[in-house]
Scaffold this motif. Sequence first.
Motif, PDB file in Angstrom:
ATOM      1  N   THR A   1       0.843  -1.192   0.000  1.00  0.00           N
ATOM      2  CA  THR A   1       0.000   0.000   0.000  1.00  0.00           C
ATOM      3  C   THR A   1       0.879   1.243   0.000  1.00  0.00           C
ATOM      4  O   THR A   1       2.116   1.153   0.078  1.00  0.00           O
ATOM      5  CB  THR A   1      -0.905   0.043   1.245  1.00  0.00           C
ATOM      6  N   ASP A   2       0.232   2.419  -0.053  1.00  0.00           N
ATOM      7  CA  ASP A   2       0.970   3.663   0.147  1.00  0.00           C
ATOM      8  C   ASP A   2       1.070   3.926   1.651  1.00  0.00           C
ATOM      9  O   ASP A   2       0.733   3.069   2.467  1.00  0.00           O
ATOM     10  CB  ASP A   2       0.294   4.820  -0.598  1.00  0.00           C
ATOM     11  N   ASN A   3       1.532   5.131   2.016  1.00  0.00           N
ATOM     12  CA  ASN A   3       1.724   5.419   3.442  1.00  0.00           C
ATOM     13  C   ASN A   3       0.581   6.227   4.054  1.00  0.00           C
ATOM     14  O   ASN A   3       0.725   6.755   5.157  1.00  0.00           O
ATOM     15  CB  ASN A   3       3.051   6.145   3.670  1.00  0.00           C
ATOM     16  N   LEU A   4      -0.555   6.330   3.349  1.00  0.00           N
ATOM     17  CA  LEU A   4      -1.708   7.003   3.917  1.00  0.00           C
ATOM     18  C   LEU A   4      -2.424   6.065   4.887  1.00  0.00           C
ATOM     19  O   LEU A   4      -2.418   4.847   4.715  1.00  0.00           O
ATOM     20  CB  LEU A   4      -2.675   7.449   2.812  1.00  0.00           C
ATOM     21  N   GLY A   5      -3.076   6.629   5.888  1.00  0.00           N
ATOM     22  CA  GLY A   5      -3.734   5.795   6.885  1.00  0.00           C
ATOM     23  C   GLY A   5      -2.716   5.178   7.827  1.00  0.00           C
ATOM     24  O   GLY A   5      -1.510   5.443   7.754  1.00  0.00           O
ATOM     25  N   THR A   6      -3.191   4.335   8.732  1.00  0.00           N
ATOM     26  CA  THR A   6      -2.295   3.736   9.712  1.00  0.00           C
ATOM     27  C   THR A   6      -1.515   2.584   9.094  1.00  0.00           C
ATOM     28  O   THR A   6      -1.962   1.937   8.137  1.00  0.00           O
ATOM     29  CB  THR A   6      -3.090   3.211  10.918  1.00  0.00           C
ATOM     30  N   SER A   7      -0.346   2.328   9.665  1.00  0.00           N
ATOM     31  CA  SER A   7       0.482   1.226   9.197  1.00  0.00           C
ATOM     32  C   SER A   7      -0.227  -0.112   9.382  1.00  0.00           C
ATOM     33  O   SER A   7      -0.169  -0.989   8.510  1.00  0.00           O
ATOM     34  CB  SER A   7       1.812   1.225   9.949  1.00  0.00           C
TER      35      SER A   7
ATOM     36  N   GLN B   1       5.635  -0.886   3.459  1.00  0.00           N
ATOM     37  CA  GLN B   1       7.043  -1.213   3.294  1.00  0.00           C
ATOM     38  C   GLN B   1       7.400  -1.373   1.815  1.00  0.00           C
ATOM     39  O   GLN B   1       6.572  -1.698   0.991  1.00  0.00           O
ATOM     40  CB  GLN B   1       7.376  -2.515   4.023  1.00  0.00           C
ATOM     41  N   TYR B   2       8.656  -1.175   1.489  1.00  0.00           N
ATOM     42  CA  TYR B   2       9.207  -1.374   0.153  1.00  0.00           C
ATOM     43  C   TYR B   2       8.501  -0.549  -0.922  1.00  0.00           C
ATOM     44  O   TYR B   2       8.042  -1.085  -1.937  1.00  0.00           O
ATOM     45  CB  TYR B   2       9.186  -2.858  -0.219  1.00  0.00           C
ATOM     46  N   PRO B   3       8.390   0.772  -0.756  1.00  0.00           N
ATOM     47  CA  PRO B   3       7.807   1.601  -1.827  1.00  0.00           C
ATOM     48  C   PRO B   3       8.715   1.611  -3.051  1.00  0.00           C
ATOM     49  O   PRO B   3       9.938   1.484  -2.933  1.00  0.00           O
ATOM     50  CB  PRO B   3       7.735   2.990  -1.175  1.00  0.00           C
ATOM     51  N   ILE B   4       8.108   1.756  -4.219  1.00  0.00           N
ATOM     52  CA  ILE B   4       8.880   1.852  -5.462  1.00  0.00           C
ATOM     53  C   ILE B   4       8.816   3.253  -6.038  1.00  0.00           C
ATOM     54  O   ILE B   4       9.397   3.521  -7.091  1.00  0.00           O
ATOM     55  CB  ILE B   4       8.374   0.831  -6.513  1.00  0.00           C
ATOM     56  N   ALA B   5       8.099   4.162  -5.373  1.00  0.00           N
ATOM     57  CA  ALA B   5       7.965   5.543  -5.840  1.00  0.00           C
ATOM     58  C   ALA B   5       7.803   6.458  -4.624  1.00  0.00           C
ATOM     59  O   ALA B   5       7.679   5.998  -3.484  1.00  0.00           O
ATOM     60  CB  ALA B   5       6.769   5.681  -6.789  1.00  0.00           C
ATOM     61  N   ASP B   6       7.790   7.751  -4.879  1.00  0.00           N
ATOM     62  CA  ASP B   6       7.730   8.757  -3.830  1.00  0.00           C
ATOM     63  C   ASP B   6       6.313   8.865  -3.268  1.00  0.00           C
ATOM     64  O   ASP B   6       5.375   9.212  -3.986  1.00  0.00           O
ATOM     65  CB  ASP B   6       8.183  10.106  -4.398  1.00  0.00           C
ATOM     66  N   ASN B   7       6.146   8.587  -1.981  1.00  0.00           N
ATOM     67  CA  ASN B   7       4.833   8.654  -1.347  1.00  0.00           C
ATOM     68  C   ASN B   7       4.349  10.086  -1.101  1.00  0.00           C
ATOM     69  O   ASN B   7       3.222  10.271  -0.634  1.00  0.00           O
ATOM     70  CB  ASN B   7       4.858   7.903  -0.011  1.00  0.00           C
ATOM     71  N   SER B   8       5.166  11.086  -1.405  1.00  0.00           N
ATOM     72  CA  SER B   8       4.748  12.467  -1.169  1.00  0.00           C
ATOM     73  C   SER B   8       3.860  13.008  -2.284  1.00  0.00           C
ATOM     74  O   SER B   8       3.292  14.089  -2.161  1.00  0.00           O
ATOM     75  CB  SER B   8       5.979  13.381  -1.011  1.00  0.00           C
ATOM     76  N   THR B   9       3.718  12.250  -3.382  1.00  0.00           N
ATOM     77  CA  THR B   9       2.842  12.654  -4.485  1.00  0.00           C
ATOM     78  C   THR B   9       1.814  11.564  -4.738  1.00  0.00           C
ATOM     79  O   THR B   9       2.064  10.381  -4.473  1.00  0.00           O
ATOM     80  CB  THR B   9       3.638  12.897  -5.783  1.00  0.00           C
ATOM     81  N   GLU B  10       0.657  11.942  -5.293  1.00  0.00           N
ATOM     82  CA  GLU B  10      -0.373  10.951  -5.597  1.00  0.00           C
ATOM     83  C   GLU B  10       0.097  10.004  -6.697  1.00  0.00           C
ATOM     84  O   GLU B  10      -0.211   8.807  -6.675  1.00  0.00           O
ATOM     85  CB  GLU B  10      -1.675  11.637  -6.018  1.00  0.00           C
ATOM     86  N   GLU B  11       0.865  10.522  -7.650  1.00  0.00           N
ATOM     87  CA  GLU B  11       1.391   9.666  -8.709  1.00  0.00           C
ATOM     88  C   GLU B  11       2.282   8.566  -8.124  1.00  0.00           C
ATOM     89  O   GLU B  11       2.208   7.401  -8.524  1.00  0.00           O
ATOM     90  CB  GLU B  11       2.192  10.491  -9.711  1.00  0.00           C
TER      91      GLU B  11
END
Length: 209
Positions: A139-145, A182-192
């Motif tokens: 998932t992305d980093n929005l909401g609780t872990s 965990q293990y993001p493949i892109a920047d979580n600071s943008t919606e893209e």
Amino acid sequence: MTTPRLPLTLGAATLLLAAHLHGATAARADGGDPSVPPGTEASASAPVKIDPTDPDLKLPEGATLAEPKVLDIKSVVEDQSGDERREDTNADVTFALQAEVLFSKDSAKLGAAAKARIGAIADEIRKQNPTQVRVFGFTDNLGTSAHGDVLSRQRANAVQAVLDQDLNDPNITFDVRGYGEQYPIADNSTEEGRKKNRRVEVTFPRTES
């Protein structure tokens, strides 16, 4: 009815050969990819022995060769919309489907179009005839872990259930995990970037020659 597939337009292939020197500064060749969940690291061994006394190596004084390491050749192909990505190495095949293609927002219920996509992956699995398939949710980093951990596992379970039904092969063992943010493949600071991180990855060994 099979959902039409968009043309594949993005391709990349890389070959990385690393030899580290003890006693001299060396750049890390294997630490830049954040999407490497446990159990998915490259495991290729070096096929060629190197003579550490060979004068052509021109080692700095006092330096010695570390253990040789060969990283997989990787080919990455993404469809035009970015909804699906395929990665091929000399050891594995990985399909990554964005969550929006498979599920409604904050849901783990698959739609008909999603099942067609998963069916196409099942066809590829049959070609390789593996005995183990990994299905990992993210998932992305929005909401609780904690919520992300549960949702990513539920989504991985949903994809695995369709694969299991399509393949109907008792010889295949599934490894199903939910890694949440965990293990993001892109920047979580943008919606893209968050859209790319919301995904389910299906990985299986390459067994055909």
